[in-house]
Design an enzyme around this catalytic site. Structure first.
Site, PDB file in Angstrom:
ATOM      1  N   ARG B 221       0.857  -1.137   0.191  1.00 54.67           N
ATOM      2  CA  ARG B 221      -0.021   0.101  -0.070  1.00 54.67           C
ATOM      3  C   ARG B 221       0.694   1.470  -0.146  1.00 54.67           C
ATOM      4  O   ARG B 221       2.006   1.240   0.474  1.00 54.67           O
ATOM      5  CB  ARG B 221      -1.103   0.096   1.248  1.00 54.67           C
ATOM      6  N   HIS B 269      -0.259   0.372  -9.860  1.00 53.16           N
ATOM      7  CA  HIS B 269      -1.232  -0.411  -8.766  1.00 53.16           C
ATOM      8  C   HIS B 269      -1.879  -1.639  -9.434  1.00 53.16           C
ATOM      9  O   HIS B 269      -2.924  -1.651  -9.316  1.00 53.16           O
ATOM     10  CB  HIS B 269      -2.174   0.348  -8.077  1.00 53.16           C
TER      11      HIS B 269
END
Lengths: 306, 306
Positions: B221, B269
């Site tokens: 993250r 991502h």
């Protein structure tokens, strides 16, 4: 008795260091120049000039400093009775397999597209999917089998082709099944040895038999590929990219259009690095067996050329 | 009874298709707009706005559409009694592990250096060695363990760190052993969940504890990393490169200097893609267990946040 190394400077230096470490008692000649040619019993060679080994009348063993032996066998003046061995090294398989995995994974995950996006500072989310790969390993010898098994263990769909029947945990093809093998894959990994039979094997006719488009990875020998045909297949979309570590002429000429194809990755024949430590150990082991008249591991079949 | 999907368009469409295929009998609402909020018993969410789930008084299950659940838990208005589950999917591990292997192998074999050489039509033979990697996987949960085991099986030197003790075929560290773990590695793969404890974990102080230089791979993250500190560590040679798939702000701003660092690879991502087919199967299985009052697999511990 003496050893001789006939090779370019970079491998020579590393092999020399290892030999001096493991067998400091054995006199070592570097290059072809020696006043005592009759002392030479073992030659380690890489692309020696044909004929240079003939001076050494007491030569008992020739050892190829790489996995391929085509460069040694170009010299047809080597007497039949002198065994030629090649290194078969798990470390070399580690090196080769990592390289091929890298090439496969970069294609699988469209890394080169993300690179281009990065150059434009572009957030390319959801623009590229994981490719559904059907990977064919052409040439499942020592190195090819290691690559194929690792890809299979990672969960990829893998097929193999070999001139001999192989027991494999994935489908394997042999003999006349080449076209069947080719028709089912969209990634072609070439790991065949260079022999008269594999010369120019990777040509336009072969590419047309593949699933279209297919990604080509050649880490075997440049003479196995026809670069003109690779370019044609890329232009026509028969190939969607290539990772080439070997070339018809090495170093690859600055004139070659391959350098500038954005779908082509070029590395300078470094896919598999040899690890002199293990190789030198194998040279000494082989020589020991020669002296005892015992069978040699990884002795080259001169007809098969591997 | 109805299901609802609250997510951005790309995952929504794929999940919708799978749900209609597997469970065509269940009415499906897309987005938060429905005239019959009391019918909703199961919500599949990705970064829903806090509070939007409160309308659904009969909600029995919340399912995160990705491996991470930090986005769901940002919403502290979700009643305690509603279980939150996350997908734990072998296909997702396949995806994540392939991505991380790719990042590791490109670094291992200096692919980015060869790319630069190719741009200059330069035959860079013998210029780059294989790097001797000591790989640390920070966070050996479901995905991290899969990555670590695959790297280990390929023959790499691997170490793991986890908040809990793990049985592993490679050295594993836990608790206060973090500094010992960090001091031994030169590749740091971050796969921790985002929690208050891991926020800004990848900072300058941590980087200084690594073998210098270390290569950083973050696929967890963005909030776990401090980008200012990554830049500083790169500039000072504490890090010799980074492969970043996640960022403090996503999409990464065009203003970020990270885009232009030649030793930094940026992907948007996409390291681990979710496969709706398996996820949707798990949603239905979970709901079935909820109805029967049985324990749920992969239920999120709201305190631990994973």
């Amino acid at each position: 008795m003496s050893f001789i190394i006939i090779a370019p400077p970079v491998p020579t230096q590393k092999w020399k260091e290892e030999l001096e470490l493991i067998a400091p008692e054995i006199p070592l000649v570097i290059g072809t120049d020696t006043d005592n040619p009759d002392d030479i019993i073992c030659a380690m060679v890489w692309k020696q000039k044909p004929g240079v080994l003939n001076r050494f009348k007491n030569l008992k063993l020739i050892f190829s400093m790489g996995a391929g032996v085509d460069h040694v066998l170009l010299d047809d003046s080597i007497p039949e009775h002198i065994p030629i061995c090649r290194v078969v090294d798990p470390q070399m398989a580690f090196s080769m397999s990592n390289f091929v995995l890298m090439a496969v994974l970069n294609h699988h995950r469209s890394l080169y597209n993300y690179r281009k996006a990065q150059e434009k500072k572009h957030w390319a989310q959801f623009e590229f999917e994981e490719r559904n790969l059907k990977i064919g390993v052409l040439g499942t010898g020592f190195l090819g089998m290691n690559v194929a098994k690792k890809l299979h263990a990672l969960g990829f769909q893998v097929m193999g082709y070999s001139t001999s029947n192989k027991e494999t945990p994935f489908p394997s093809y042999t003999g006349v099944e080449m076209d069947t093998f080719l028709s089912q894959i969209n990634v072609l990994i070439c790991l065949v040895p260079y022999t008269p039979k594999t010369e120019a094997l990777l040509n336009y006719d072969l590419f047309k038999k593949l699933t279209q488009p297919t990604y080509l990875i050649n880490v075997s020998r440049g003479s196995v590929q026809v670069e003109r045909d690779i370019l044609k297949a890329l232009d026509e979309g028969i190939l969607n990219g290539a990772f080439l570590d070997v070339f018809e002429q090495e170093p690859l000429s600055a004139e070659s259009p391959l350098w500038q194809y954005s779908s082509v990755q070029i590395t300078p024949h470094i896919a598999s690095l040899t690890y002199p430590k293990e190789s030198v150990r194998q040279v000494l082991e082989c020589l020991n067996l020669v002296k005892k008249g015992l069978p040699l591991p990884n002795k080259v079949d001169r007809k098969k050329m591997y």
